[in-house]
Design a protein around this motif. Structure first.
Motif, short mmCIF file in Angstrom:
data_model
loop_
_atom_site.label_atom_id
_atom_site.label_comp_id
_atom_site.label_asym_id
_atom_site.label_seq_id
_atom_site.Cartn_x
_atom_site.Cartn_y
_atom_site.Cartn_z
N ILE A 105 -0.93 -4.74 -5.12
CA ILE A 105 -0.46 -3.55 -4.75
C ILE A 105 -1.50 -2.36 -4.90
CG2 ILE A 105 0.53 -3.17 -7.24
CD1 ILE A 105 2.50 -1.50 -5.64
N THR A 106 -1.91 -1.67 -4.06
CA THR A 106 -2.68 -0.34 -4.08
C THR A 106 -1.93 0.91 -4.07
OG1 THR A 106 -4.26 -1.74 -3.12
CG2 THR A 106 -4.76 0.50 -3.33
N VAL A 107 -2.17 1.67 -5.03
CA VAL A 107 -1.26 3.06 -5.07
C VAL A 107 -2.60 3.85 -4.87
CG1 VAL A 107 0.08 4.69 -6.46
CG2 VAL A 107 0.53 2.05 -6.44
N SER A 108 -2.66 4.80 -3.90
CA SER A 108 -3.78 5.66 -3.60
C SER A 108 -3.38 6.85 -4.19
CB SER A 108 -4.06 5.70 -2.16
OG SER A 108 -4.38 4.65 -1.55
N ASN A 109 -4.68 7.66 -4.64
CA ASN A 109 -4.19 8.87 -5.12
C ASN A 109 -4.23 9.91 -3.84
OD1 ASN A 109 -4.70 11.22 -7.23
ND2 ASN A 109 -6.71 11.70 -6.00
N VAL A 110 -3.43 11.01 -4.06
CA VAL A 110 -3.29 11.99 -3.26
C VAL A 110 -3.70 13.34 -3.74
CG1 VAL A 110 -1.53 13.24 -1.77
CG2 VAL A 110 -1.31 10.84 -2.37
N ALA A 111 -4.70 13.97 -2.99
CA ALA A 111 -5.16 15.41 -3.59
C ALA A 111 -4.26 16.23 -3.52
CB ALA A 111 -6.38 15.82 -2.56
N PRO A 112 -4.25 17.19 -4.39
CA PRO A 112 -3.17 18.42 -4.40
C PRO A 112 -3.45 19.19 -3.17
CG PRO A 112 -5.12 18.91 -5.79
CD PRO A 112 -5.26 17.51 -5.57
N TYR B 24 0.76 -1.32 0.15
CA TYR B 24 0.15 -0.10 0.03
C TYR B 24 0.96 1.22 -0.03
CZ TYR B 24 -3.34 -3.41 1.33
OH TYR B 24 -4.46 -4.52 1.54
N VAL B 25 0.49 2.16 -0.85
CA VAL B 25 1.58 3.57 -0.99
C VAL B 25 0.60 4.51 -1.81
CG1 VAL B 25 2.67 2.65 -3.28
CG2 VAL B 25 3.59 4.22 -1.73
N PRO C 288 7.83 6.61 -2.81
CA PRO C 288 8.34 5.34 -3.31
C PRO C 288 7.94 4.12 -2.28
CG PRO C 288 9.95 6.54 -1.90
CD PRO C 288 8.85 7.44 -2.35
N VAL C 289 8.07 2.98 -2.84
CA VAL C 289 7.93 1.72 -2.25
C VAL C 289 8.76 0.77 -2.56
CG1 VAL C 289 6.18 0.80 -4.11
CG2 VAL C 289 5.82 0.01 -1.83
N THR C 290 9.18 -0.18 -1.66
CA THR C 290 10.22 -1.06 -1.76
C THR C 290 9.46 -2.23 -1.97
OG1 THR C 290 11.91 0.26 -0.44
CG2 THR C 290 12.19 -2.41 -0.99
N LEU C 291 9.57 -3.07 -3.01
CA LEU C 291 9.03 -4.24 -3.32
C LEU C 291 10.16 -5.51 -3.08
CD1 LEU C 291 7.74 -3.83 -7.03
CD2 LEU C 291 6.44 -3.57 -4.73
N ASP C 292 9.83 -6.34 -2.17
CA ASP C 292 10.75 -7.13 -1.35
C ASP C 292 10.37 -8.58 -1.73
OD1 ASP C 292 12.10 -8.39 0.44
OD2 ASP C 292 11.03 -7.93 2.20
#
Length: 614
Positions: free
Chosen positions: A399-406, A326-327, A332-336
């Motif tokens: 994997i879930t990449v979430s949107n971030v509001a400006p 989750y990121v 950055p996210v570290t894939l392991d």
């Protein structure tokens, strides 16, 4: 550097030319004018890769020799005794000294020249009949020459070698018009091999000296073949021949393998295998003696044995992509993949597919971790593949990449004004001016109207940075009673307060004084409305960590709305967008300004600012 060097005859210009590959282009040079007859050239490189060339001069009909000294070409006439030099063949000995075989057309002889270190030594090798055409020469391990050539009188292939004290000459093949276009090469034991043309039938022929006899073979007889042969031996002594196919106007190539039989005993009781290279699967781990028996074209046999150790079969690795992950976008996210392992303890290599599209997004790496930043929201899977050098395995993680509001910063840009006073009309009258901010005097000045253009008599009072929540006014005072001339009938002094804004636009506020009064006259002017009539400028800076498009929606609190769209065409991230708008409000009041910034994934950030005008 293994770059090619070529000597050749330029028939159009009748020149000897030389070309070499520099690594990026061909460098060519003209060495000598050789006339109309397109002669044969022969080239060899010495231990410093400098070229040496033998050739016949069609103008003077001489044998000539050219060598590169390192800075220039040294060209010499080797033999000028008659019509000589045709069909020359050049070789360099271990001291880089040249040896040349060639035809003496005047005497119909085979001749040989070598450089002694101080001069050319020339000798006739064979003078029996009409001999010496189509020569080819090579030097053996003792730097002794071996020459193949054509006996024109008898239509035979001949061979000459220097024994160290004399020339040994023999006929190799006499089978009806043979021996033109010969090419000679030596094995490691100095036994000669010769390729040549048989004119009768127009076939490619090949001769090999076994140590006690010549073996003659027809290599190719399919059509008119065998002209312009060139022979080379590989590291096993097997011949490779290039030659012309006159029937089809083709260049052809032939090779022969010296060993004709390979027989393998794998040492495990399985059937014997045949072939130069074989794959064999052993039924179980163990130590095996493998014996190879080879037979050549002449029936000679040899054997060799080696030991093969078969280890237990390799076990495939096990991949582990870890997760779920989750990121936020832009972070950055570290894939392991460190949970992957190999049952045999083999060192693993790792690579990743970041969207399961069948295309690996990384190459093989010895590290199990991968740091990656997604520029947009994403819900899907990632895959890791591991490899132990033989087997691979894959594993998938969510994997879930979430949107971030400006985020948004809103500010009002300063309004800057230059305040000036301009008067016209009656001369010699003075006028003063006072500038107030919320009834506090912040600037003052005065000047007298003199003869001349009013445009040349402007009082620059001050530069004003406006605070929009405050009121600005001026008082202009006129005192005619102390003037030199107290006005004329119906005289007047008009004045203008000039406000110059940062965009160079001007606002003029006008009034006229009558000059026929003894007392002081004053005029108060409110500048706030005039200043704000030009509008306020708002600046908004939005930051989005993702690769989003942004939309700015402005609400000025007076019923006016504006929408601006900012596409992120290159999809770069993060992005910073600056929006600037200017708005003119209808009058003095309190206004609530609202800016809403939205990204293309419905992330919304509102920001407000309250302003008080007047």
């Amino acid at each position: 550097t293994d770059y090619p060097h070529i000597s050749y005859h330029d028939y159009s210009n009748r020149d000897l030319k030389y070309a070499r590959w520099t690594g990026s282009l061909w460098a060519t040079e003209t060495l000598d004018y050789v006339g109309d007859v397109p002669g044969k050239t022969s080239l060899a490189l010495d231990s410093t890769d400098s070229p040496h060339i033998s050739y016949d001069d069609g103008v003077d009909e001489n044998l000539k020799y050219a060598r590169w000294t390192g800075s220039a070409w040294d060209i010499q006439t080797v033999d000028s005794g008659g019509v000589v030099g045709a069909g020359s063949s050049l070789a360099l000995d271990s001291d880089n000294n040249p040896h040349i075989s060639y035809h003496d057309y005047s005497n119909r002889d085979l001749k040989y020249a070598r450089w002694t270190g101080s001069g050319w030594k020339i000798e006739t090798v064979d003078s029996v009949g009409d001999v010496g055409r189509h020569t080819s020469m090579v030097l053996d391990n003792n730097d002794h020459p071996h020459i193949s050539y054509y006996d024109f009188g008898n239509s035979d292939l001949k061979y000459a070698k220097w024994t160290g004290s004399s020339w040994n000459i023999e006929t190799v093949d006499s089978a009806n018009s043979v021996g033109t276009y010969s090419s000679i090469a030596l094995e490691s034991n100095d036994n000669p091999h010769i390729s040549y043309l048989k004119l009768t039938g127009v076939d490619l022929r090949y001769a090999t000296w076994t140590g006690n006899q010549w073996i003659i073979e027809t290599v190719d007889s399919a059509g008119s073949v065998g002209g312009y042969t060139s022979l080379a031996l590989d590291e096993r002594g097997n011949p490779h021949i290039s030659y012309r196919d006159a029937t089809n106007d083709d260049l052809r190539y032939a090779k022969k393998v010296g060993i004709v039989s390979y027989e393998w005993d794998f040492g495990d009781g399985s059937p014997t295998g045949l072939g130069e290279r074989l794959t064999h699967v052993y039924p179980s781990p163990g130590i095996y003696n493998v014996t190879l028996t080879v037979t050549d074209v002449y029936g000679a046999v040899d054997t060799d044995t080696c030991t093969v150790t078969i280890l237990p079969r390799n076990q495939p690795p096990i991949a582990d992509a870890n997760g779920p992950y989750y990121v936020d976008e832009g972070s950055p996210v570290t894939l392991d993949g460190s949970g992957s392992y190999d049952p045999d303890g083999d060192v693993l290599q790792y690579r990743w597919d970041l969207n399961i599209d069948g295309i690996w997004d990384t190459g093989w790496s010895s590290g199990p971790h991968l740091e990656h930043t997604w520029g947009d929201d994403y819900s899907g899977k990632v895959m890791v593949q591991v490899w132990d050098g033989e087997f691979t395995d894959t594993d998938i993680a969510n994997i879930t990449v979430s949107n971030v509001a400006p985020t948004v910063e809103l500010k009002i840009l300063p309004t800057n004004v230059n305040v000036s006073l301009r008067i016209a009309g009656e001369k010699w009258h003075d006028v003063s001016i006072e500038l107030y901010e919320d009834d506090v005097l912040i600037a003052e000045g005065s000047f007298t109207r003199y003869p001349g253009s009013p445009n040349d008599q402007i009082l620059d009072l001050t530069h004003l940075e406006v605070n929009i929540s405050r009121r600005y006014s001026v008082i202009v005072r006129y005192t005619p009673e102390d003037d030199i001339i107290n006005g004329q009938p119906n005289g007047a002094n008009p004045f203008w307060i000039v406000l110059k804004l940062v965009d160079q636009e001007e606002v003029w506020v006008h009034h006229t004084f009558n000059v026929q009064h003894p007392e002081t006259h004053t005029r108060e002017v409110d500048l706030t409305t005039a200043i704000l009539s030009h509008g306020l400028t708002f600046e908004a800076i939005a930051y989005d960590p993702g690769a989003d498009d942004l939309t700015f929606r402005w609400n000025f609190g007076d019923g006016t709305n504006i929408t601006d769209f900012y596409p992120n065409e290159n999809k770069t991230f993060p992005i910073v967008v600056t929006g600037i708008v200017t708005h003119t409000f209808p009058g003095s009041a309190t206004y609530m300004i609202t800016l809403t910034v939205e990204d293309d994934d419905f992330g919304v950030t509102p920001v407000t600012s309250m302003i008080v005008l007047g």
